[in-house]
Structures are given as C-alpha cells and as structure tokens.
Design an enzyme around this catalytic site. Structure first.
Site, mmCIF file in Angstrom:
data_model
loop_
_atom_site.group_PDB
_atom_site.id
_atom_site.type_symbol
_atom_site.label_atom_id
_atom_site.label_comp_id
_atom_site.label_asym_id
_atom_site.label_seq_id
_atom_site.Cartn_x
_atom_site.Cartn_y
_atom_site.Cartn_z
ATOM 1 N N TYR A 66 44.099 33.208 32.031
ATOM 2 C CA TYR A 66 42.907 32.952 31.204
ATOM 3 C C TYR A 66 42.831 33.918 30.027
ATOM 4 C CZ TYR A 66 41.158 29.114 33.879
ATOM 5 O OH TYR A 66 41.040 27.866 34.436
ATOM 6 N N ARG A 69 45.013 32.537 27.417
ATOM 7 C CA ARG A 69 44.342 31.432 26.702
ATOM 8 C C ARG A 69 43.259 31.984 25.773
ATOM 9 N NH1 ARG A 69 42.176 27.030 30.563
ATOM 10 N NH2 ARG A 69 41.591 26.034 28.599
ATOM 11 N N ASP A 103 36.587 26.330 24.776
ATOM 12 C CA ASP A 103 37.008 27.328 23.779
ATOM 13 C C ASP A 103 35.885 27.824 22.874
ATOM 14 O OD1 ASP A 103 38.763 24.566 22.175
ATOM 15 O OD2 ASP A 103 36.674 25.185 21.874
ATOM 16 N N HIS A 118 32.528 21.687 31.056
ATOM 17 C CA HIS A 118 33.475 22.449 31.891
ATOM 18 C C HIS A 118 33.317 23.941 31.715
ATOM 19 C CE1 HIS A 118 36.213 18.628 31.985
ATOM 20 N NE2 HIS A 118 35.138 18.503 32.718
ATOM 21 N N CYS A 152 32.497 43.136 38.963
ATOM 22 C CA CYS A 152 31.100 43.034 38.516
ATOM 23 C C CYS A 152 30.493 44.434 38.404
ATOM 24 C CB CYS A 152 30.317 42.201 39.542
ATOM 25 S SG CYS A 152 28.554 42.154 39.229
ATOM 26 N N CYS A 155 27.541 44.591 41.240
ATOM 27 C CA CYS A 155 27.729 44.633 42.712
ATOM 28 C C CYS A 155 29.161 44.982 43.111
ATOM 29 C CB CYS A 155 27.327 43.284 43.328
ATOM 30 S SG CYS A 155 28.534 41.972 43.031
ATOM 31 N N THR A 193 40.390 13.006 23.767
ATOM 32 C CA THR A 193 40.416 13.120 25.220
ATOM 33 C C THR A 193 41.274 12.008 25.817
ATOM 34 O OG1 THR A 193 39.128 13.306 27.269
ATOM 35 C CG2 THR A 193 38.249 11.838 25.572
ATOM 36 N N SER A 194 42.034 12.390 26.856
ATOM 37 C CA SER A 194 42.881 11.407 27.530
ATOM 38 C C SER A 194 42.058 10.519 28.447
ATOM 39 C CB SER A 194 43.948 12.139 28.365
ATOM 40 O OG SER A 194 43.288 12.974 29.324
ATOM 41 N N ASN A 218 42.102 9.335 18.241
ATOM 42 C CA ASN A 218 43.165 9.877 19.075
ATOM 43 C C ASN A 218 44.477 9.291 18.568
ATOM 44 O OD1 ASN A 218 44.947 10.504 21.273
ATOM 45 N ND2 ASN A 218 43.155 10.687 22.599
HETATM 46 N N1 APR Z 1 43.734 14.971 17.468
HETATM 47 C C1 APR Z 1 43.122 14.152 18.353
HETATM 48 N N2 APR Z 1 43.582 13.924 19.613
HETATM 49 C C2 APR Z 1 44.715 14.573 19.956
HETATM 50 C C3 APR Z 1 45.408 15.443 19.095
HETATM 51 C C4 APR Z 1 44.866 15.636 17.799
HETATM 52 N N3 APR Z 1 45.459 16.450 16.902
HETATM 53 N N4 APR Z 1 46.501 15.917 19.745
HETATM 54 C C5 APR Z 1 46.479 15.371 20.984
HETATM 55 N N5 APR Z 1 45.414 14.554 21.104
HETATM 56 C C6 APR Z 1 44.962 13.775 22.250
HETATM 57 C C7 APR Z 1 46.042 13.365 23.209
HETATM 58 O O1 APR Z 1 46.594 12.113 22.804
HETATM 59 C C8 APR Z 1 45.250 13.224 24.516
HETATM 60 O O2 APR Z 1 44.716 11.922 24.633
HETATM 61 O O3 APR Z 1 44.091 14.610 22.981
HETATM 62 C C9 APR Z 1 44.097 14.203 24.339
HETATM 63 C C10 APR Z 1 44.234 15.453 25.182
HETATM 64 O O4 APR Z 1 44.160 15.043 26.526
HETATM 65 P P1 APR Z 1 44.104 16.185 27.659
HETATM 66 O O5 APR Z 1 45.118 17.221 27.370
HETATM 67 O O6 APR Z 1 44.123 15.468 28.973
HETATM 68 O O7 APR Z 1 42.704 16.886 27.416
HETATM 69 P P2 APR Z 1 41.285 16.432 27.945
HETATM 70 O O8 APR Z 1 41.137 14.955 27.913
HETATM 71 O O9 APR Z 1 40.285 17.247 27.231
HETATM 72 O O10 APR Z 1 41.342 16.935 29.476
HETATM 73 C C11 APR Z 1 40.157 16.853 30.212
HETATM 74 O O11 APR Z 1 41.250 18.085 31.976
HETATM 75 O O12 APR Z 1 42.590 19.843 32.603
HETATM 76 C C12 APR Z 1 41.283 19.413 32.529
HETATM 77 O O13 APR Z 1 39.398 20.750 32.312
HETATM 78 C C13 APR Z 1 40.507 20.302 31.610
HETATM 79 O O14 APR Z 1 38.768 19.713 30.043
HETATM 80 C C14 APR Z 1 40.076 19.376 30.480
HETATM 81 C C15 APR Z 1 40.106 18.020 31.150
#
Ligand code: APR
Length: 251
Positions: A66, A69, A103, A118, A152, A155, A193-194, A218
């Site tokens: 972490y 990151r 972030d 999250h 902590c 504690c 987001t995926s 995306n």
């Molecule tokens: N612009 C827009 N989308 C993008 C870009 C970009 N430059 N680059 C990649 N992507 C897309 C990818 O195609 C994918 O669909 O961003 C998405 C990232 O997907 P993940 O890595 O699965 O991220 P996320 O959907 O936020 O994951 C959800 O999973 O691991 C856990 O807690 C973690 O919050 C996270 C959660």
C-alpha cells in the site's frame, strides 16, 4: 448524431447527472488499473495483498504494497477526467461522483461531493479502537512510518489502510448514498470501470431500472456495456475533454 453529441445532449437535458468512476478514470494520471493488460491483478495476487486474511498473515507485506501504491499516487496529478468532472459539478451539471477508486484524485481535482465506495488509501485506521487519521500526501504524510506495520498511537494495536478489502462490507453510509443517487439520477456517466466488482457494478443497472440514461466512457467493452445507451470507446481524459467541448458548444 455522434455518440459524443448524444452524450452531451443527454447531460444538458438531465435534471440530475451522477458519475460512477473506476480505475480507468485515474489511468491517464499514470495509476495502474487492476484488470486488463497492465492490471495490478496480473502482477499481484489480491488474496495476498487485499484481504483481511492477507493482512492478518503478513501486515508488513500488505503495508509495503500500500505504501508503494501511495507513493505512485502522490507522484501523480489529477487528469482532465477528474478536472472536468469537478468543473461540471461547479457549473451545476453534475450532482456527485461515486468512485471505486481510493486514490483521492477526484478531491484533489476539486470535486466536492465524492462518495468513496472502497475507502481512501490515505486514511490510517486502527484495527481495534476508533482511531483514524487522514494523511495529506501534499504534505508528504502517510508515505513512511518509523515502524512497519505502524501502530495506533492511542491503543498500540496495528493500523491498517482505510480501504475496503475483498470480502469486507462497503461503508454503509457511502453505499446507501450511492444507491439513492443511482435511483434518483436521470443520467449516469460510467467512466473507466470493468464492472466486475459488486455492489458498485450494480449501480448503473439500478439507475437504468429507475429510468436513467447510461453513458459509458471506456476504451474497451465491459460487463456493463450492454446496459449502456451511449458508449464512447475512448480513454477518459481525451473523451472528457471532447465531451466538455461539445457541452459548451451546445449550451
Ligand atoms: N480511460 C478510461 N477507461 C480506461 C482507461 C482509460 N485511460 N484505461 C483502462 N480503462 C478501463 C479498462 O478498460 C477497464 O474497463 O478501466 C477499467 C478498469 O477496470 P478495473 O481495473 O477492473 O478497475 P475497476 O473497475 O475500478 O475495479 C473495481 O476492483 O480490485 C477492485 O477495489 C478494486 O475498486 C477496484 C474494483
């Protein structure tokens, strides 16, 4: 009419617009995503780093990851996707950002109403008492500790990063607020987001069930694409720049 023009028109016609962001919204800031070709989960095993069991087994290893990151995030800047979402909120075109990201870049870009599903990587939380501390990366806080894992100050128990690990419940207030926004919005802008992780991935479906129009930004197709009314197959930063131009041209 192009997808971009349709998206701008939907946003301008809407009473309430909400954004749902994932790791892809921060990708243009140089922050790695989790899935996809350079995804973190291709290189690291989430079960070893992002679960309560992993932390119990080896808190020092989890903290080192972490802190790595946090360092990457501290060196990053918000990108135009973050900045334009903040601008849209300022101009009354966006109600809130619901983010899966930890972030803090939406807040650094100026967004006021950010619902963190999250958690936030900059927060330290005690595993035992209710001590917590929000580190400010711009003041170099939270990047190194005298001892790992840190303890902590109240504690003496272990501190942990204030993020949601796999298998843990989401912060209830954030989830309730996010679901209310999903039910009440007219447009949901789903960026980077995926759609692989629930309950965040359910929010666009809830929004659509309540009559909202869905816009996906995306570069790739996702698990959520078939629910979308508009798909902008582009990286978030350039797409948001073009969308903002279109909105200003149509206004
Ligand atoms: N612009 C827009 N989308 C993008 C870009 C970009 N430059 N680059 C990649 N992507 C897309 C990818 O195609 C994918 O669909 O961003 C998405 C990232 O997907 P993940 O890595 O699965 O991220 P996320 O959907 O936020 O994951 C959800 O999973 O691991 C856990 O807690 C973690 O919050 C996270 C959660």
């Amino acid at each position: 009419m192009s997808e971009l023009e349709r998206a701008a028109e939907l946003i301008l016609d809407a009473e309430t617009v909400v954004a749902l962001t994932g790791a892809g919204a921060s990708a243009d800031s140089g922050i790695p995503t989790f899935r996809g070709k350079d995804g973190l989960w291709n290189r690291y095993d989430p079960r070893e780093l992002a679960t309560p069991e992993a932390f119990a087994k080896d808190p020092e290893k989890v903290w080192k990851w972490y802190l790595w990151r946090r360092k990457k995030i501290a060196e990053a800047e918000p990108n135009d996707a973050h900045r334009i979402l903040a601008r849209m909120e300022e101009e009354g075109l966006l109600e809130a950002v619901i983010t899966q990201n930890v972030d803090g870049l939406h807040q650094r870009a100026g967004s006021e109403r950010v619902i963190e599903l999250h958690g936030n990587i900059w927060r330290d939380e005690c595993i035992d008492c209710d001590y917590e501390r929000m580190n400010d990366p711009e003041r170099g806080e939270g990047l190194e500790y005298d001892e790992l894992p840190p303890r902590c100050p109240e504690c003496g128990e272990l501190l942990r990063p204030g993020v949601v690990w796999f298998g843990e419940p989401l912060p209830p207030d954030a989830l309730v607020e996010a679901e209310e926004l999903a039910r009440g919005c007219d447009v949901m802008l789903v960026i980077g987001t995926s759609g692989e992780v629930r309950p965040a991935a359910d929010l666009p479906v809830i929004a659509r069930q309540h009559g909202a129009r869905l816009i996906e930004i995306n570069p790739s197709e996702t698990q959520l694409s078939h629910h979308m009314h508009v798909c902008i197959r582009e990286r978030a930063a350039p797409a948001m720049r073009r969308l903002w131009e279109e909105i200003r041209a149509m206004r």
